[in-house]
Design a protein around this motif. Structure first.
Motif, PDB file in Angstrom:
ATOM      1  N   ALA A  45     -46.794 -29.375  25.621  1.00 41.96           N
ATOM      2  CA  ALA A  45     -47.842 -29.086  24.485  1.00 41.96           C
ATOM      3  C   ALA A  45     -48.398 -29.980  23.583  1.00 41.96           C
ATOM      4  CB  ALA A  45     -47.235 -27.964  23.634  1.00 41.96           C
ATOM      5  N   ILE A  46     -47.499 -31.209  23.195  1.00 41.34           N
ATOM      6  CA  ILE A  46     -48.011 -32.116  22.381  1.00 41.34           C
ATOM      7  C   ILE A  46     -49.034 -33.021  22.906  1.00 41.34           C
ATOM      8  CG2 ILE A  46     -47.417 -34.170  20.808  1.00 41.34           C
ATOM      9  CD1 ILE A  46     -44.659 -32.573  20.476  1.00 41.34           C
ATOM     10  N   PHE A  47     -48.529 -33.499  24.517  1.00 42.85           N
ATOM     11  CA  PHE A  47     -49.647 -34.464  25.386  1.00 42.85           C
ATOM     12  C   PHE A  47     -50.760 -33.527  25.249  1.00 42.85           C
ATOM     13  CE2 PHE A  47     -45.562 -35.979  27.371  1.00 42.85           C
ATOM     14  CZ  PHE A  47     -45.665 -37.317  26.610  1.00 42.85           C
ATOM     15  N   GLU A  48     -50.866 -32.218  25.493  1.00 41.87           N
ATOM     16  CA  GLU A  48     -52.238 -31.468  25.663  1.00 41.87           C
ATOM     17  C   GLU A  48     -52.751 -31.548  24.415  1.00 41.87           C
ATOM     18  OE1 GLU A  48     -51.434 -27.445  27.207  1.00 41.87           O
ATOM     19  OE2 GLU A  48     -50.347 -28.419  28.820  1.00 41.87           O
ATOM     20  N   ASN A  49     -52.243 -31.297  23.444  1.00 43.53           N
ATOM     21  CA  ASN A  49     -52.902 -31.501  21.826  1.00 43.53           C
ATOM     22  C   ASN A  49     -53.540 -32.781  21.672  1.00 43.53           C
ATOM     23  OD1 ASN A  49     -52.563 -28.702  21.244  1.00 43.53           O
ATOM     24  ND2 ASN A  49     -50.792 -29.229  20.145  1.00 43.53           N
ATOM     25  N   LEU A  50     -52.890 -33.842  22.034  1.00 42.77           N
ATOM     26  CA  LEU A  50     -53.342 -35.328  21.910  1.00 42.77           C
ATOM     27  C   LEU A  50     -54.688 -35.177  22.662  1.00 42.77           C
ATOM     28  CD1 LEU A  50     -49.852 -37.427  22.117  1.00 42.77           C
ATOM     29  CD2 LEU A  50     -51.470 -37.205  20.255  1.00 42.77           C
ATOM     30  N   ALA A  51     -54.587 -34.828  23.949  1.00 41.44           N
ATOM     31  CA  ALA A  51     -55.549 -34.769  24.949  1.00 41.44           C
ATOM     32  C   ALA A  51     -56.791 -34.318  24.528  1.00 41.44           C
ATOM     33  CB  ALA A  51     -55.331 -34.643  26.330  1.00 41.44           C
ATOM     34  N   LYS A  52     -56.703 -32.906  23.945  1.00 39.98           N
ATOM     35  CA  LYS A  52     -57.717 -32.197  23.314  1.00 39.98           C
ATOM     36  C   LYS A  52     -58.354 -32.707  22.028  1.00 39.98           C
ATOM     37  CE  LYS A  52     -58.323 -27.330  21.921  1.00 39.98           C
ATOM     38  NZ  LYS A  52     -58.134 -27.045  20.658  1.00 39.98           N
ATOM     39  N   SER A  53     -57.574 -33.465  21.252  1.00 37.90           N
ATOM     40  CA  SER A  53     -58.127 -33.938  20.095  1.00 37.90           C
ATOM     41  C   SER A  53     -58.802 -35.120  20.322  1.00 37.90           C
ATOM     42  CB  SER A  53     -56.720 -34.261  19.139  1.00 37.90           C
ATOM     43  OG  SER A  53     -57.207 -35.232  18.323  1.00 37.90           O
ATOM     44  N   LYS A  63     -48.502 -38.822  11.986  1.00 35.51           N
ATOM     45  CA  LYS A  63     -47.091 -38.721  11.824  1.00 35.51           C
ATOM     46  C   LYS A  63     -46.180 -37.610  12.030  1.00 35.51           C
ATOM     47  CE  LYS A  63     -43.954 -39.888   7.871  1.00 35.51           C
ATOM     48  NZ  LYS A  63     -43.773 -39.953   6.531  1.00 35.51           N
ATOM     49  N   SER A  64     -46.634 -36.491  11.878  1.00 37.24           N
ATOM     50  CA  SER A  64     -45.953 -35.365  12.278  1.00 37.24           C
ATOM     51  C   SER A  64     -46.054 -35.257  13.740  1.00 37.24           C
ATOM     52  CB  SER A  64     -46.634 -34.169  11.612  1.00 37.24           C
ATOM     53  OG  SER A  64     -46.047 -32.881  12.060  1.00 37.24           O
ATOM     54  N   VAL A  65     -47.057 -35.385  14.433  1.00 37.49           N
ATOM     55  CA  VAL A  65     -47.059 -35.138  15.910  1.00 37.49           C
ATOM     56  C   VAL A  65     -46.281 -36.412  16.616  1.00 37.49           C
ATOM     57  CG1 VAL A  65     -48.613 -35.537  17.723  1.00 37.49           C
ATOM     58  CG2 VAL A  65     -49.531 -34.221  15.906  1.00 37.49           C
ATOM     59  N   LEU A  66     -46.478 -37.568  16.152  1.00 42.05           N
ATOM     60  CA  LEU A  66     -45.530 -38.594  16.742  1.00 42.05           C
ATOM     61  C   LEU A  66     -44.083 -38.542  16.487  1.00 42.05           C
ATOM     62  CD1 LEU A  66     -47.670 -41.868  16.404  1.00 42.05           C
ATOM     63  CD2 LEU A  66     -47.595 -40.153  18.385  1.00 42.05           C
ATOM     64  N   SER A  68     -42.387 -35.458  16.294  1.00 47.35           N
ATOM     65  CA  SER A  68     -42.227 -34.159  16.930  1.00 47.35           C
ATOM     66  C   SER A  68     -42.351 -34.748  18.746  1.00 47.35           C
ATOM     67  CB  SER A  68     -43.164 -33.059  16.945  1.00 47.35           C
ATOM     68  OG  SER A  68     -42.782 -32.189  17.789  1.00 47.35           O
ATOM     69  N   LEU A  69     -43.098 -35.573  18.909  1.00 52.10           N
ATOM     70  CA  LEU A  69     -43.232 -36.038  20.497  1.00 52.10           C
ATOM     71  C   LEU A  69     -41.974 -37.090  20.737  1.00 52.10           C
ATOM     72  CD1 LEU A  69     -44.534 -36.068  23.004  1.00 52.10           C
ATOM     73  CD2 LEU A  69     -45.847 -38.203  22.191  1.00 52.10           C
ATOM     74  N   ALA A  70     -41.495 -37.953  19.520  1.00 51.60           N
ATOM     75  CA  ALA A  70     -40.374 -38.839  19.771  1.00 51.60           C
ATOM     76  C   ALA A  70     -39.078 -37.744  20.202  1.00 51.60           C
ATOM     77  CB  ALA A  70     -40.270 -39.666  18.785  1.00 51.60           C
ATOM     78  N   PHE A  71     -39.019 -36.865  19.169  1.00 54.51           N
ATOM     79  CA  PHE A  71     -37.788 -35.899  19.413  1.00 54.51           C
ATOM     80  C   PHE A  71     -37.904 -35.099  20.837  1.00 54.51           C
ATOM     81  CE2 PHE A  71     -35.981 -31.647  18.890  1.00 54.51           C
ATOM     82  CZ  PHE A  71     -34.827 -31.829  18.588  1.00 54.51           C
ATOM     83  N   ASN A  72     -39.011 -34.509  21.176  1.00 54.92           N
ATOM     84  CA  ASN A  72     -39.188 -33.743  22.455  1.00 54.92           C
ATOM     85  C   ASN A  72     -39.058 -34.375  23.850  1.00 54.92           C
ATOM     86  OD1 ASN A  72     -39.281 -30.619  21.605  1.00 54.92           O
ATOM     87  ND2 ASN A  72     -40.530 -31.653  20.425  1.00 54.92           N
ATOM     88  N   ALA A  73     -39.806 -35.585  23.665  1.00 50.22           N
ATOM     89  CA  ALA A  73     -39.703 -36.501  24.827  1.00 50.22           C
ATOM     90  C   ALA A  73     -38.333 -37.102  25.069  1.00 50.22           C
ATOM     91  CB  ALA A  73     -40.730 -37.511  24.823  1.00 50.22           C
ATOM     92  N   SER A  74     -37.779 -37.548  24.147  1.00 48.07           N
ATOM     93  CA  SER A  74     -36.545 -38.196  24.202  1.00 48.07           C
ATOM     94  C   SER A  74     -35.501 -36.862  24.618  1.00 48.07           C
ATOM     95  CB  SER A  74     -35.895 -38.725  22.846  1.00 48.07           C
ATOM     96  OG  SER A  74     -36.903 -39.802  22.491  1.00 48.07           O
ATOM     97  N   GLY A  75     -35.324 -35.845  23.902  1.00 47.20           N
ATOM     98  CA  GLY A  75     -34.774 -34.803  24.509  1.00 47.20           C
ATOM     99  C   GLY A  75     -34.821 -34.614  25.908  1.00 47.20           C
ATOM    100  N   HIS A  76     -36.046 -34.616  26.505  1.00 49.12           N
ATOM    101  CA  HIS A  76     -36.383 -34.188  27.945  1.00 49.12           C
ATOM    102  C   HIS A  76     -35.690 -35.430  28.805  1.00 49.12           C
ATOM    103  CE1 HIS A  76     -37.891 -34.045  31.938  1.00 49.12           C
ATOM    104  NE2 HIS A  76     -38.757 -34.636  31.742  1.00 49.12           N
ATOM    105  N   ILE A  77     -35.970 -36.527  28.294  1.00 56.59           N
ATOM    106  CA  ILE A  77     -35.321 -37.894  28.933  1.00 56.59           C
ATOM    107  C   ILE A  77     -33.958 -37.761  29.206  1.00 56.59           C
ATOM    108  CG2 ILE A  77     -35.246 -40.558  29.224  1.00 56.59           C
ATOM    109  CD1 ILE A  77     -38.293 -40.138  27.722  1.00 56.59           C
ATOM    110  N   LEU A  78     -33.110 -37.341  27.907  1.00 48.61           N
ATOM    111  CA  LEU A  78     -31.786 -37.589  28.048  1.00 48.61           C
ATOM    112  C   LEU A  78     -31.112 -36.568  29.068  1.00 48.61           C
ATOM    113  CD1 LEU A  78     -30.944 -38.586  24.191  1.00 48.61           C
ATOM    114  CD2 LEU A  78     -30.905 -39.963  26.255  1.00 48.61           C
ATOM    115  N   HIS A  79     -31.865 -35.281  28.957  1.00 50.06           N
ATOM    116  CA  HIS A  79     -31.277 -34.286  29.531  1.00 50.06           C
ATOM    117  C   HIS A  79     -31.301 -34.377  31.070  1.00 50.06           C
ATOM    118  CE1 HIS A  79     -31.113 -31.950  25.759  1.00 50.06           C
ATOM    119  NE2 HIS A  79     -29.997 -31.418  26.358  1.00 50.06           N
ATOM    120  N   SER A  80     -32.528 -35.264  31.346  1.00 50.36           N
ATOM    121  CA  SER A  80     -33.022 -35.396  32.953  1.00 50.36           C
ATOM    122  C   SER A  80     -31.812 -36.723  33.262  1.00 50.36           C
ATOM    123  CB  SER A  80     -34.169 -35.936  32.861  1.00 50.36           C
ATOM    124  OG  SER A  80     -35.114 -35.152  32.665  1.00 50.36           O
ATOM    125  N   LEU A  81     -31.440 -37.342  32.557  1.00 51.85           N
ATOM    126  CA  LEU A  81     -30.287 -38.394  32.722  1.00 51.85           C
ATOM    127  C   LEU A  81     -28.767 -37.669  32.688  1.00 51.85           C
ATOM    128  CD1 LEU A  81     -31.657 -41.382  30.597  1.00 51.85           C
ATOM    129  CD2 LEU A  81     -31.313 -41.538  33.256  1.00 51.85           C
TER     130      LEU A  81
END
Ligand code: MN
Length: 203
Positions: A45-53, A63-66, A68-81
């Motif tokens: 959703a954040i990637f989509e919002n960035l593209a839209k913006s 500041k807020s977007v980045l 949140s992205l660091a948290f959620n992207a890192s969450g995905h990457i760590l779980h995938s490992l």
């Protein structure tokens, strides 16, 4: 052939019951299907919002977007490992051999000492976090990281060999508040073949 432009929830490399009795089907289902899926959804959703913006030329609360992205992207990457560095009960556990075994021996003075330090990092992580076995990008020496949330105390550029999720959502169904019991159970399903393969790619 291009790479996917969004994240997707990876399938588990084993069945939902296959980690039992060390991790229950219910615990694994909630963790994978609900928690991990949420990080994927939020990051996309954040990637989509960035593209839209960018397309519309509108401003962002950067500041807020980045953050949140660091948290959620890192969450995905760590779980995938995390999922593939566990193996079906009976196929995991024990001690690593080969180059990985040698590396741990050299750095920690033996597998038991590594296991003790990693366990302590996992059990003592403050609040929600992870323990990770990583490789220092400069020295190629192994290093244990104690990650807070998904993205705090992460060393830039280090390669991750193995992670253990110690958020309460990872173990509360099976162990209530007893994180130490969960960490103890993890060692029975650690997938040393997978961790060894990750190391081989770096050598
Ligand atoms: Mn998790």
């Amino acid at each position: 052939m291009g790479r996917p432009q969004a994240y997707s929830l990876p399938d588990l490399p084993y069945g939902y019951k296959d980690l039992e009795p060390h991790m229950s089907e219910e615990q694994l289902r909630v963790h994978h299907d609900k928690h991990h899926a949420t990080y994927v959804k939020n990051a996309n959703a954040i990637f989509e919002n960035l593209a839209k913006s960018r397309k519309e030329g509108t401003d962002l609360d950067t500041k807020s977007v980045l953050k949140s992205l660091a948290f959620n992207a890192s969450g995905h990457i760590l779980h995938s490992l995390f999922w593939p560095n566990m193996a079906a009960a009976g196929n995991g556990g024990g001690k690593p051999g080969g180059a990985l075994g040698d590396l741990l021996e050299k750095e920690f003075g033996g597998f038991d000492r590594f296991k003790k330090e990693f366990t302590h990092a996992a059990v003592s992580a403050e609040g929600s976090g992870w323990a990770a076995l990583t490789i220092d990008s400069l020295t190629r020496r192994p290093q244990i990281m104690q990650i807070e949330k998904h993205n705090v105390n992460v060393y830039p550029g280090f390669a991750v060999l193995m992670v253990l999720d110690v958020w309460e959502h990872a173990y509360y169904i099976d162990h209530k508040n007893m994180r130490d019991k969960f960490v103890e159970a993890f060692w029975n399903i650690a997938n040393w073949d997978e961790v060894g393969k990750r190391l081989q790619k770096l050598l």
